[in-house]
Design a protein around this motif. Structure first.
Motif, short mmCIF file in Angstrom:
data_model
loop_
_atom_site.label_atom_id
_atom_site.label_comp_id
_atom_site.label_asym_id
_atom_site.label_seq_id
_atom_site.Cartn_x
_atom_site.Cartn_y
_atom_site.Cartn_z
N MET B 346 1.07 -1.49 -0.13
CA MET B 346 -0.25 -0.09 -0.18
C MET B 346 0.34 1.31 -0.10
N GLU B 347 1.67 1.77 0.85
CA GLU B 347 2.79 2.44 0.80
C GLU B 347 2.89 2.38 -0.12
N GLY B 348 3.95 1.59 -0.72
CA GLY B 348 4.76 1.73 -1.76
C GLY B 348 4.37 2.14 -3.22
N ASP B 349 2.51 1.79 -3.53
CA ASP B 349 2.48 2.27 -4.40
C ASP B 349 2.22 3.91 -4.01
N GLU B 350 1.70 4.20 -2.94
CA GLU B 350 1.56 5.66 -2.20
C GLU B 350 2.34 6.28 -2.81
N MET B 351 3.61 5.46 -2.75
CA MET B 351 5.23 6.48 -2.64
C MET B 351 5.23 6.63 -3.93
N GLN B 352 5.10 5.86 -5.40
CA GLN B 352 4.86 5.59 -6.26
C GLN B 352 4.79 7.49 -7.09
N ARG B 353 2.93 6.36 -6.98
CA ARG B 353 2.02 8.38 -6.83
C ARG B 353 2.50 9.38 -6.83
N GLU B 354 3.05 9.46 -5.72
CA GLU B 354 2.94 10.61 -5.18
C GLU B 354 4.30 11.61 -4.68
N TYR B 355 5.46 9.99 -4.78
CA TYR B 355 6.67 10.52 -5.11
C TYR B 355 7.84 10.32 -5.63
N ASP B 356 7.13 9.33 -6.58
CA ASP B 356 7.52 9.50 -8.23
C ASP B 356 8.33 8.66 -7.63
N THR B 357 9.00 7.55 -7.15
CA THR B 357 9.82 6.55 -6.46
C THR B 357 9.29 5.41 -7.89
N GLY B 358 10.26 4.65 -7.52
CA GLY B 358 10.13 3.16 -9.06
C GLY B 358 9.23 2.46 -8.08
N PRO B 359 8.95 1.97 -8.61
CA PRO B 359 8.09 0.91 -8.12
C PRO B 359 8.67 -0.21 -7.23
N LEU B 360 7.53 -1.12 -6.35
CA LEU B 360 7.94 -1.59 -4.91
C LEU B 360 7.05 -3.40 -5.50
N LYS B 361 8.21 -4.15 -5.69
CA LYS B 361 7.97 -5.33 -5.54
C LYS B 361 7.67 -6.45 -4.24
N VAL B 362 6.89 -6.42 -3.64
CA VAL B 362 6.90 -7.04 -2.47
C VAL B 362 6.85 -9.00 -2.37
N TYR B 363 7.64 -8.97 -1.69
CA TYR B 363 7.47 -10.88 -1.51
C TYR B 363 7.73 -11.28 0.28
N ALA B 364 6.75 -12.40 -0.02
CA ALA B 364 7.07 -12.89 1.58
C ALA B 364 7.49 -14.18 1.06
#
Lengths: 437, 779
Positions: B346-364
């Protein structure tokens, strides 16, 4: 063994019946016990009247009533009387006791927190008790047979383990530590350091005290005590008022009207006064010099009044002083405003010699007017009175009642001043409240 | 192989500097097929079906081993044999795949030290070998040994032990590929409930527990000429016992070679332990430097209030401000990991939208994750979302699996909150729990090391430096100090070790743990009062099970329910069959309720198994997922059941069960349960809110997962676990009469402490006596 036919009224319950109530086997067991042959090893016949006593010193027997109740639904086999093997079973009385205990446990369910606390305590106790002390354990016996000596570690000692202190072999089992929150490493230990042992040491006793407070008996006791206290306080006030009146009507010997009152009964007071307040002799304060019994005494004067009713006057004087100070303050601020008030109602004292709540509000006595700012601060302090008032109310009441009695033959409980000592002796039931019931 | 090494690197002088990143920075991402731990997933493999030439056929006389003397070979000779074209062990033509892999093998760090290894190996009986994960030791060292032992000449095999079943399986698969042989023939594996070897097998991967079991029937391990203990640093219970055992065997069998392999941690301890008089109590050591880069370590200035929050914050900060590179976050358990993953996504998506960071892929990543999902952690990091945008990043949130046993490439940042779940057994109140505990300094270093596998990395420790120094223990406690030893003691007894007190443990367990184990075995009638193995004990030791389970299984024929108890035992030996996803708890609970039986959880599980067996193979998997059941666990239970059945039949136990219609059907099962678990009983307390364990007097609660209500007076439990509360899990109601009947010694009323339990037992005794008398009179 057989009993005389007088037995049925006083017969201990058979052990077999003790636990067989709500069981499907109940009927069978009763049947079984009724037809059971009497074992020779049972106790010898006993006199009926001795049955209420335990068969052996260690075992209380069933009370007569219990057994009757127990046998009401039973069959008529009272010709046979078997006495419980005293070491094996529970008598009716014991069962009653146990049930009572169980019921009381059920009746006072522990709260979740208490249960968790109990669980934790039991766990900690279990975890800190070595099982190596259990000498009956066959496991330990086997280990001993293998050459184990209690207190030693298992395994072979390394060459460098020979010198003491370097042997790293385990002796204590690892204790499980439950982390109840997600605090990081070092966080809890830091908290612990801060609170140190002050909390942990008092933990158990505090918890125990809290539990005790929660029990219904102690709650009731506390309420009763508080009511009693209030009653005594009211009585004390009444007694002090009477005392004041009597002093005015019939001053005891040693009291001199005017500005030099000396306590006749209390030498101690006199000594204290002269020792502690040499500068506050009545003459030194002409401003507050007024008639002693006019109801407007100075603090210095009050300090010389007999301790037992001094509190009354003291509090009244204090209230007056506060009111006056407040008034002075108000007047100096806005004289014009107070002039508008046509007929000011004078504040009245309540049962404790203080202003009523309403008056306090009206006089804007916030409850604690700051007297420390006034120049009188030394005068109104009365350490002697403070000491006296620390005593139990009942204690003080008793003293004033005794004083009234001895000084004016006035019985506080009869509410009557007797004419002579003989009259007092004859007509008053006694010096205590209970005597007048 | 976890790394795709595309360059020749025979130079061994500076292996640490050899980065496998090509100049332009395009990281060579490891293909999962190359990961030895995942090889089992590619079982059908891309093995080309080469034309097999039977041994001794047309090309006889060209024996690649001609002229070699056992235990005197050189690297050159071995390499020549490896170079083909004939497979020296099968005589077959070597495939192209073989040569492709051979190139990669020769690039591995261990290969550079083959000479040194052979010399030390040939000169010593016991050798300690240290090499980091990824150095190739697990796959290569056993092959080095093969080419020196020439097992086809002696008929003795080479064993390589692994702490984990999956590792044994997948490494065996990988090595079979490397050697161009069929898995299960020359190279095989042997794990509990699954033996994939044959008479042709010369190299056998196995779990340490299996080797221990083999030693019970072959105390000198005569089948083997060399035993390699891999991952010894993990200090599993079985490895520890094996080490003690091998030390003794080595004295009896001077020809047996032993290699102890460890991943750098605490090598001196192994050297000392295996040292003999001739080497001044210091066994020879060979270390292969890993390919590591420096890792910068950061501590927090203040202790953290919530380590999960702090971890998520740190990960997002790294993502927002640090240059390209994947992140590895260590957390403790499935639930925590899934929660963290959800929030990071969730936070990663938000960061990408709002701060233009790269996409974040999360694995368990955790043990109970299905293999297909586990494999996804090897996916490369996502690309930038738009041309010229910031590159994507991969975050792996893992338990401590990723600490030593699994290598993920591309990790540059490690976030270490300093916790892991650890098993602890305490003999005093007999509780075994998985508890979140601080890791050791050694673990922390290992975790940090994961950041430096690709290039210089950073490790963020979510605790202060002072806490690291003061609060963390030096080494993780070995399993032997944290386990119930009942089955170990039984094994040792079966191995013929009578003096358990002076057995040479590397880390001796607490005396109380040993005492408890002996005591329990005595109550189970596996040991007599003098500590000798009884007939029952001997039988029980043949099952790869806890003694309580084994005794229950053996007793089940007496109670005429062996078939049912077999199923229950199998179900208790596999991971939980009920699945309860966090998002679908209600549905899962409803599904479970269909199978619920009023007598308790054991019979509920049995119901599940019976329905599962009645389903057609083709729909079973679907049925499982519809009913929130683990298909994997159920099929594996089925397999375990068959294995156990073979042992029971071998012991000639009566296998007839009463019919389902019999009114004692369930009572029989419950009584048989008591026969094994009479020491795990709890009684309801007078207040009625919980239970108390009968002998240790511990307050316990029924685990919320149970199907039982609160109304049962006596319950039998499979586990006593400690979370924030004391819980008993997998419970079944029982009758006190059965306990007194089945285990009169344990339930000797006089031995009980005064209290509720004792009173209740006394009453039961009296009731039973009355009943008996009545029956006698009637009879």
């Amino acid at each position: 063994m057989t009993m005389p036919s007088t037995a049925p009224t006083a017969r201990p319950v058979k052990p077999s019946l003790a636990f067989a109530e709500d069981d499907d086997e109940d009927a069978f067991s009763k049947l079984a016990s009724s037809s059971r042959p009497k074992p020779a090893s049972r106790l010898p016949p006993v006199e009926p009247n001795s049955l209420v006593r335990p068969p052996t010193a260690s075992k209380p027997a069933a009370s007569t009533q219990d057994t009757i109740a127990e046998d009401d639904d039973g069959e008529d086999d009272y010709m046979s009387m078997t006495v419980a093997d005293p070491t094996a079973t529970e008598t009716a009385l014991q069962r009653l006791k146990r049930r009572k205990l169980e019921a009381s446990i059920r009746g006072h369910p522990l709260s979740k927190a208490e249960l968790a606390e109990q669980e934790r305590q039991k766990r900690d106790a279990g975890l800190s008790t070595s099982i190596l002390n259990n000498s009956a354990s066959k496991g330990l016996k086997m280990m001993k047979a293998m050459g184990y000596s209690t207190g030693a570690a298992l395994g072979k000692s390394m060459p460098e383990d020979a010198n003491p202190g370097t042997d790293s072999r385990t002796i204590e089992p690892i204790k499980p530590v439950v982390r109840e929150s997600r605090t990081g490493i070092g966080h809890t230990s830091e908290l612990k350091r801060k609170f140190s042992d002050s909390t942990t040491a008092r933990d158990d006793t505090a918890a125990a005290a809290k539990r005790q407070e929660l029990s219904p008996e102690s709650y009731r006791n506390r309420l009763t005590q508080e009511a009693q206290q209030r009653r005594h306080e009211a009585q004390l006030f009444a007694a002090q008022s009477i005392c004041e009146k009597l002093v005015a009507e019939d001053p005891p010997t040693g009291y001199e009207a005017g500005s030099k009152p000396v306590s006749s009964t209390d030498d101690q007071t006199e000594k204290n006064d002269s020792a502690q307040n040499p500068n506050t002799a009545p003459d030194a304060n002409p401003h507050y010099k007024s008639d002693f019994f006019s109801g407007n005494p100075t603090f210095t004067q009050i300090k010389q009044i007999n301790l037992i009713y001094r509190g009354l006057l003291y509090r009244r004087a204090l209230s007056d002083l506060k009111a006056r100070l407040r008034k002075e303050q108000n007047e100096s601020l806005s004289v014009s405003k107070s002039a508008h008030i046509p007929k000011p109602v004078l504040p009245k004292y309540n049962a404790k010699g203080e202003f009523s709540e309403d008056d306090k509000l009206a006089l804007s006595l916030g409850g604690d007017i700051n007297l420390e700012e006034s120049e009188l601060d030394e005068e109104w302090e009365d350490s002697e009175l403070e000491e006296f008032e620390k005593r139990e109310v009942k204690d003080r009441l008793d003293e004033i009642v005794r004083y009234l009695r001895s000084q004016w033959r006035y019985c506080f409980w009869c509410k009557f001043r007797y004419g002579s000592d003989e009259e007092l002796e004859r007509d008053c039931p006694g010096p205590a409240e209970e005597d007048h019931d | 192989m976890t790394e795709n090494r595309d360059r020749e690197s025979t130079e061994s002088d500076r292996p640490a500097k050899k980065a496998k990143v090509s100049a332009n920075g395009s990281a060579s991402t490891a293909a999962p097929e190359d990961n030895p731990y995942l090889a089992h997933m590619y079982a059908a493999g891309s093995l080309p079906s080469t034309a097999k030439i039977p041994r001794g056929g047309g090309q006889a006389g060209q024996d690649p081993f001609a002229g070699l003397t056992r235990r005197q070979t050189t690297t050159g000779q071995a390499q020549q044999a490896e170079d083909g074209p004939i497979n020296p062990f099968t005589g077959n033509q070597l495939s192209q795949q073989y040569f492709d892999i051979l190139v990669k093998r020769r690039n591995l760090p261990v290969h550079a030290q083959r000479n040194e290894f052979l010399k030390l190996y040939q000169d010593n009986q016991i050798l300690v070998f240290v090499g980091e994960t990824g150095s190739g030791k697990t796959t290569q060292i056993p092959q080095f040994v093969l080419y020196d032992e020439l097992p086809h000449l002696t008929g003795q095999k080479i064993a390589c032990t692994q702490p984990r079943r999956v590792a044994a399986m997948s490494v065996a698969k990988r090595v079979a590929d490397e050697m161009d042989v069929v898995l299960g023939e020359e190279v095989g594996y042997n794990i509990r409930f699954e033996n994939n070897t044959c008479s042709k097998t010369i190299l056998q991967y196995m779990t340490d527990g299996m080797l221990l079991r083999e030693a019970m029937n072959d105390p000198d391990l005569n089948r083997y000429s060399c035993i390699i203990l891999d991952e010894a640093h993990e200090r599993t219970l079985a490895t520890d016992i094996l080490m003690g055992l091998l030390k003794e065997v080595a004295v009896r069998r001077r020809d047996l070679k032993i290699v102890v392999m460890s991943a750098t941690l605490d090598a001196q301890k192994f050297q000392r332990y295996f040292g003999a008089e001739e080497n001044k109590y210091n066994a020879p050591l060979l270390a292969v430097p890993g390919r590591t880069h420096p890792v910068e370590i950061f501590y927090t200035p203040e202790p953290e209030r919530d380590y999960v929050e702090a971890a998520l914050r740190t990960v997002l900060q790294i993502h927002g401000s640090e240059p390209e590179g994947d992140i590895l976050l260590f957390l403790t358990g499935e639930e925590e990991i899934e929660e963290a993953c959800k929030r990071l996504r969730m936070e990663g998506d938000e960061m990408q939208r709002e701060y233009d960071t790269g996409p974040l892929k999360v694995y368990a990543l955790y043990g109970t994750l299905p293999p297909q999902q586990q494999q996804r952690i090897f996916d490369p990091a996502p690309p930038a979302s738009r041309p010229g945008g910031k590159p994507g990043r991969k975050v792996v949130v893992s338990t401590n699996i990723a600490e030593t046993s699994l290598t993920i490439d591309g990790i540059v940042y490690v976030v270490d909150p300093g916790f892991s779940k650890q098993k602890v057994y305490n003999p005093r109140i007999r509780v075994e729990s998985l508890l979140v505990s601080p890791i050791s300094k050694a673990s922390a270093q290992q975790r940090a090391g994961r950041a430096g596998r690709t290039r210089p990395g950073k490790c963020f420790r979510l605790y202060t430096e002072a806490a690291f120094k003061k609060e963390l223990i030096d080494q993780t406690y070995p399993e032997i100090l944290r386990s119930n030893l009942a089955s170990t003691v039984l094994e040792l007894k079966k191995l013929g070790i009578d003096d358990l007190v002076h057995f040479d443990f590397m880390d001796p367990p607490a005396p109380e743990t040993m005492m408890r184990a002996l005591e329990e075995l005595n109550y189970l009638a596996c040991l007599d009062d003098d500590g000798n193995l009884t007939q029952l004990g001997r039988m029980a030791s043949e099952y790869p099970l806890d003694p309580a389970l084994a005794v229950m299984l053996i007793s089940s024929s007496e109670f005429r329910c062996p078939s049912e108890i077999l199923s229950i035992t199998a179900l208790l030996s596999v991971p939980q069959v009920f699945i309860r996803p966090t998002t679908k708890r209600k549905e899962a609970d409803q599904a479970k309720a269909q199978f619920a039986h009023t007598d308790g959880d054991h019979i509920t599980m049995l119901n599940v198994y019976h329905v599962f067996k009645s389903k057609d193979q083709s729909i079973a998997q679907r049925w499982c997922s519809d009913n929130y059941l683990s298909y994997r666990s159920l099929t594996s239970a089925d397999n375990v059941r068959n294995q156990l059945k073979v042992i029971m039949e071998k012991q000639e136990l009566d296998m007839t069960s009463t019919s389902y219609e019999d009114r004692n059907y369930y009572n029989n099962i419950r009584q048989a349960l008591c026969a094994g678990f009479f020491m795990q009983i709890a009684k309801k307390t007078a207040s009625g809110k919980g239970y108390v364990t009968v002998k240790d007097n511990q307050d316990v609660l029924l685990h919320p997962s149970t199907v039982l209500g609160q109304e049962n007076e006596w319950v039998l439990y499979n586990e006593f676990v400690l979370t924030t509360k004391n819980y008993i899990r997998t419970v079944t109601s029982v009758k006190p009469e059965w306990l007194l009947d089945i285990a009169p010694v344990y339930y000797d009323v006089d031995s009980f402490q005064k209290g509720e339990v004792k009173t209740a037992l006394q009453r039961t005794v009296e009731k039973m006596q009355r009943k008996q008398k009545l029956e006698r009179r009637r009879g």
